[in-house]
Write an enzyme that holds these catalytic residues in place. Structure first.
Site, PDB file in Angstrom:
ATOM      1  N   GLY A   1       0.737  -1.183  -0.109  1.00  0.00           N
ATOM      2  CA  GLY A   1      -0.049   0.026   0.007  1.00  0.00           C
ATOM      3  C   GLY A   1       1.044   1.381  -0.073  1.00  0.00           C
ATOM      4  O   GLY A   1       0.306   2.441   0.376  1.00  0.00           O
ATOM      5  N   SER A   2       1.981   1.340  -0.606  1.00  0.00           N
ATOM      6  CA  SER A   2       2.836   2.400  -0.530  1.00  0.00           C
ATOM      7  C   SER A   2       2.123   3.585  -1.504  1.00  0.00           C
ATOM      8  O   SER A   2       2.158   4.751  -1.304  1.00  0.00           O
ATOM      9  CB  SER A   2       4.232   2.142  -0.936  1.00  0.00           C
ATOM     10  OG  SER A   2       4.217   1.803  -2.274  1.00  0.00           O
ATOM     11  N   ASN A   3       1.298   3.236  -2.620  1.00  0.00           N
ATOM     12  CA  ASN A   3       0.903   3.957  -3.335  1.00  0.00           C
ATOM     13  C   ASN A   3      -0.507   4.719  -2.592  1.00  0.00           C
ATOM     14  O   ASN A   3      -0.700   5.962  -2.600  1.00  0.00           O
ATOM     15  CB  ASN A   3       0.325   3.440  -4.462  1.00  0.00           C
ATOM     16  CG  ASN A   3       1.187   3.384  -5.576  1.00  0.00           C
ATOM     17  OD1 ASN A   3       1.633   4.565  -6.369  1.00  0.00           O
ATOM     18  ND2 ASN A   3       1.850   2.465  -6.144  1.00  0.00           N
TER      19      ASN A   3
ATOM     20  N   LEU B   1      -4.793  -7.097  -6.482  1.00  0.00           N
ATOM     21  CA  LEU B   1      -4.689  -8.319  -7.334  1.00  0.00           C
ATOM     22  C   LEU B   1      -5.897  -9.048  -7.591  1.00  0.00           C
ATOM     23  O   LEU B   1      -5.528 -10.375  -7.913  1.00  0.00           O
ATOM     24  CB  LEU B   1      -3.516  -9.059  -6.733  1.00  0.00           C
ATOM     25  CG  LEU B   1      -2.122  -8.319  -6.579  1.00  0.00           C
ATOM     26  CD1 LEU B   1      -1.052  -9.158  -5.834  1.00  0.00           C
ATOM     27  CD2 LEU B   1      -1.430  -7.970  -8.087  1.00  0.00           C
TER      28      LEU B   1
ATOM     29  N   ILE C   1     -11.716  -6.894 -10.852  1.00  0.00           N
ATOM     30  CA  ILE C   1     -12.927  -6.245 -10.428  1.00  0.00           C
ATOM     31  C   ILE C   1     -14.141  -6.722 -11.180  1.00  0.00           C
ATOM     32  O   ILE C   1     -14.297  -6.683 -12.400  1.00  0.00           O
ATOM     33  CB  ILE C   1     -12.810  -4.721 -10.884  1.00  0.00           C
ATOM     34  CG1 ILE C   1     -11.436  -4.082 -10.200  1.00  0.00           C
ATOM     35  CG2 ILE C   1     -14.017  -3.816 -10.349  1.00  0.00           C
ATOM     36  CD1 ILE C   1     -11.405  -4.163  -8.584  1.00  0.00           C
TER      37      ILE C   1
ATOM     38  N   ASN D   1      -6.571   2.782 -12.102  1.00  0.00           N
ATOM     39  CA  ASN D   1      -5.513   1.735 -12.007  1.00  0.00           C
ATOM     40  C   ASN D   1      -4.043   2.300 -12.417  1.00  0.00           C
ATOM     41  O   ASN D   1      -3.855   3.121 -13.051  1.00  0.00           O
ATOM     42  CB  ASN D   1      -5.592   0.385 -12.675  1.00  0.00           C
ATOM     43  CG  ASN D   1      -4.644  -0.747 -12.405  1.00  0.00           C
ATOM     44  OD1 ASN D   1      -4.443  -0.947 -11.070  1.00  0.00           O
ATOM     45  ND2 ASN D   1      -3.924  -1.287 -13.272  1.00  0.00           N
TER      46      ASN D   1
ATOM     47  N   HIS E   1      -0.156   0.787 -13.242  1.00  0.00           N
ATOM     48  CA  HIS E   1       0.590  -0.213 -13.829  1.00  0.00           C
ATOM     49  C   HIS E   1       2.016   0.205 -13.882  1.00  0.00           C
ATOM     50  O   HIS E   1       2.298   1.319 -14.327  1.00  0.00           O
ATOM     51  CB  HIS E   1      -0.047  -0.528 -15.293  1.00  0.00           C
ATOM     52  CG  HIS E   1       0.587  -1.683 -15.500  1.00  0.00           C
ATOM     53  ND1 HIS E   1       0.076  -3.017 -15.208  1.00  0.00           N
ATOM     54  CD2 HIS E   1       1.624  -1.964 -16.568  1.00  0.00           C
ATOM     55  CE1 HIS E   1       0.897  -3.870 -15.916  1.00  0.00           C
ATOM     56  NE2 HIS E   1       1.685  -3.334 -16.674  1.00  0.00           N
TER      57      HIS E   1
ATOM     58  N   ASP F   1      -5.973  -3.764 -18.516  1.00  0.00           N
ATOM     59  CA  ASP F   1      -4.960  -2.942 -18.772  1.00  0.00           C
ATOM     60  C   ASP F   1      -5.049  -2.129 -20.008  1.00  0.00           C
ATOM     61  O   ASP F   1      -4.109  -1.788 -20.684  1.00  0.00           O
ATOM     62  CB  ASP F   1      -3.490  -3.566 -18.989  1.00  0.00           C
ATOM     63  CG  ASP F   1      -3.050  -4.097 -17.313  1.00  0.00           C
ATOM     64  OD1 ASP F   1      -3.370  -3.647 -16.478  1.00  0.00           O
ATOM     65  OD2 ASP F   1      -2.063  -5.050 -17.476  1.00  0.00           O
TER      66      ASP F   1
ATOM     67  N   GLU G   1       5.661   6.377  -9.443  1.00  0.00           N
ATOM     68  CA  GLU G   1       4.225   5.989  -9.407  1.00  0.00           C
ATOM     69  C   GLU G   1       3.785   7.158  -8.029  1.00  0.00           C
ATOM     70  O   GLU G   1       2.547   7.509  -8.265  1.00  0.00           O
ATOM     71  CB  GLU G   1       4.053   4.606  -8.838  1.00  0.00           C
ATOM     72  CG  GLU G   1       4.293   3.579  -9.730  1.00  0.00           C
ATOM     73  CD  GLU G   1       3.881   2.156  -9.439  1.00  0.00           C
ATOM     74  OE1 GLU G   1       2.981   1.973  -8.803  1.00  0.00           O
ATOM     75  OE2 GLU G   1       4.593   1.175 -10.030  1.00  0.00           O
TER      76      GLU G   1
END
Ligand code: GRF
Length: 197
Positions: free
Chosen positions: A12-14, A90, A93, A107, A109, A150, A179
């Site tokens: 969860g660093s983003n 991961l 959806i 999202n 990527h 994607d 990111e």
């Protein structure tokens, strides 16, 4: 105020970079919930530290996929969700959620889509492939989530140079740093676009 729900399966660093961008005033929104499929995701700690409600929902715990989708949709509705932000989530959806949140799921990527996207391209696989194919640059992409993996419209990208000496881990680290800068910026501009309509 725009209500964000973040989906994360891992560190969860983003997610953290989005929390920080809100705290610093760079991003005008609030995070109303975290959805995760993993009890042990470190993202849960980050949510707790910031008083963000957490929903742990593992699709594999449901025999019936529509029961899972309904439960998820109900919670998203209860949270008055304006935008869903996938940050290292991961699981697929469900189509019903993608339809209900048309143009409202983003999202990130870790590559320059459309290159190195689609089935099998996640995590370290992406960076290994970039090095194997002797790319001179890579980066990250924020895109709208559609039913095709994607493939949704690209909203923003940041480039990272690939050095001869790079290992996949080196690249992963440098891409992740980008990111953290790109995602909050693109979320803010996408919210501004959505709010005009
Ligand atoms: C990031 O590399 C992102 O591009 C990908 O999953 C990773 C999540 O990392 N979708 P973190 O959990 O935000 O640290």
């Amino acid at each position: 105020m725009n209500n964000l729900v973040v989906f994360a399966s891992g560190s969860g660093s983003n997610f953290q970079s989005i929390i920080d961008a809100i705290t610093s005033g760079q991003l005008s929104a609030r995070i109303v919930g975290l959805v995760t499929n993993k009890n042990e995701a470190y993202a849960i700690e980050r949510a707790k530290n910031n008083n963000i409600p957490v929903l742990v929902l593992n699709p594999s715990d449901f025999e019936d996929n529509s029961e899972y989708s309904e439960k998820l949709l109900q919670q998203l509705t209860d949270w008055n969700t304006d935008l869903i932000v996938l940050a290292g989530y991961l699981r697929k959806i469900p189509a019903s959620i993608i339809q209900a949140f048309d143009n409202r799921i983003l999202n990130i990527h870790p590559a320059l889509l459309p290159k190195f996207g689609g089935k099998g391209f996640y995590g370290m696989n992406v960076h290994t492939a970039v090095i194997e194919q002797q790319e001179v640059e890579t980066g990250c992409t924020v895109h709208v989530v559609t039913e095709e993996y994607d493939k949704g419209p690209i909203l923003g990208q940041s480039k990272v140079q690939v050095l001869d000496t790079d290992t996949p881990e080196d690249l992963a680290k440098r891409v992740l740093t980008e990111e953290h800068k790109l995602y909050p910026r693109v979320i803010q501009s996408h919210l501004e676009t959505l709010n005009q309509h």
